[in-house]
Design a protein around this motif. Sequence first.
Motif, PDB file in Angstrom:
ATOM      1  N   TYR A  10     -26.598  28.209 120.508  1.00 46.18           N
ATOM      2  CA  TYR A  10     -27.253  27.689 121.703  1.00 46.18           C
ATOM      3  C   TYR A  10     -28.746  27.936 121.569  1.00 46.18           C
ATOM      4  CZ  TYR A  10     -22.546  27.868 123.668  1.00 46.18           C
ATOM      5  OH  TYR A  10     -21.198  27.701 123.880  1.00 46.18           O
ATOM      6  N   PHE A  90     -25.113  18.542 115.024  1.00 45.55           N
ATOM      7  CA  PHE A  90     -24.064  18.965 114.107  1.00 45.55           C
ATOM      8  C   PHE A  90     -24.527  18.845 112.667  1.00 45.55           C
ATOM      9  CE2 PHE A  90     -20.360  19.808 116.604  1.00 45.55           C
ATOM     10  CZ  PHE A  90     -20.498  19.051 117.741  1.00 45.55           C
ATOM     11  N   GLY A 105     -19.976  21.646 111.103  1.00 45.28           N
ATOM     12  CA  GLY A 105     -20.233  22.939 111.704  1.00 45.28           C
ATOM     13  C   GLY A 105     -19.850  22.917 113.179  1.00 45.28           C
ATOM     14  N   GLN A 106     -20.089  24.050 113.847  1.00 43.08           N
ATOM     15  CA  GLN A 106     -19.690  24.188 115.247  1.00 43.08           C
ATOM     16  C   GLN A 106     -20.663  23.521 116.199  1.00 43.08           C
ATOM     17  OE1 GLN A 106     -16.951  25.556 116.452  1.00 43.08           O
ATOM     18  NE2 GLN A 106     -16.139  26.508 114.625  1.00 43.08           N
ATOM     19  N   GLY A 107     -21.806  23.132 115.685  1.00 49.84           N
ATOM     20  CA  GLY A 107     -22.785  22.478 116.544  1.00 49.84           C
ATOM     21  C   GLY A 107     -23.788  23.465 117.135  1.00 49.84           C
ATOM     22  N   ARG A 109     -26.174  23.579 120.474  1.00 49.29           N
ATOM     23  CA  ARG A 109     -26.518  22.911 121.739  1.00 49.29           C
ATOM     24  C   ARG A 109     -27.965  23.225 122.071  1.00 49.29           C
ATOM     25  NH1 ARG A 109     -23.736  20.520 125.742  1.00 49.29           N
ATOM     26  NH2 ARG A 109     -21.757  21.131 124.777  1.00 49.29           N
TER      27      ARG A 109
END
Lengths: 113, 112
Positions: A10, A90, A105-107, A109
Amino acid sequence: DTAVSQTPKYLVTQMGNDKSIKCEQNLGHDTMYWYKQDSKKFLKIMFSYNNKELIINETVPNRFSPKSPDKAHLNLHINSLELGDSAVYFCASSVRQDSPEAFFGQGTRLTVV
Amino acid sequence: AQSVTQLDSHVSVSEGTPVLLRCNYSSSYSPSLFWYVQHPNKGLQLLLKYTSAATLVKGINGFEAEFKKSETSFHLTKPSAHMSDAAEYFCARANTGNQFYFGTGTSLTVIP
């Protein structure tokens, strides 16, 4: 043993700031990508690197600059962040340029306030 | 333009009933097609892929998809929905340069 890992997960930042997102893959793949997922969940490719060389550069502002120090890493640097840059980014990799499968990947945000 | 179209933005099913998520592709040749799933605040996970082998592809978690060239479709199905299937599902295709084009996603809701 995360195959494609992105940091941070994040990121909240103010308009005008410069930020970077890092991506690493431990799969031994030759090709890496950055995708942007907007608020409507639409995924769009931004960049693709093959063995540290840029092969796809879609129409994105030049405030976005990818950097690949080696084929296991593809970082994304964003200058002068704008509200519209808020999205989930991503990273992905594939065995080689013509491999028909990508691992994501998990990204990250990113929220620009 | 080569693309994929997901016909439903939202699908709701009751737990234990079949799931059908629709995807059509546009192309003049047989593409490589994929289904990915994204659970809330998670990354994309590959469910299954079609790369010009068997037309009926089995994936993880009981999902499967059938490539139908005559209909240019690659619909995702599951015989019995589970609560844990609630997620966003993306159909995607890869072109010869391995650039992935994603559909706009289908949000699956499973009603208890």
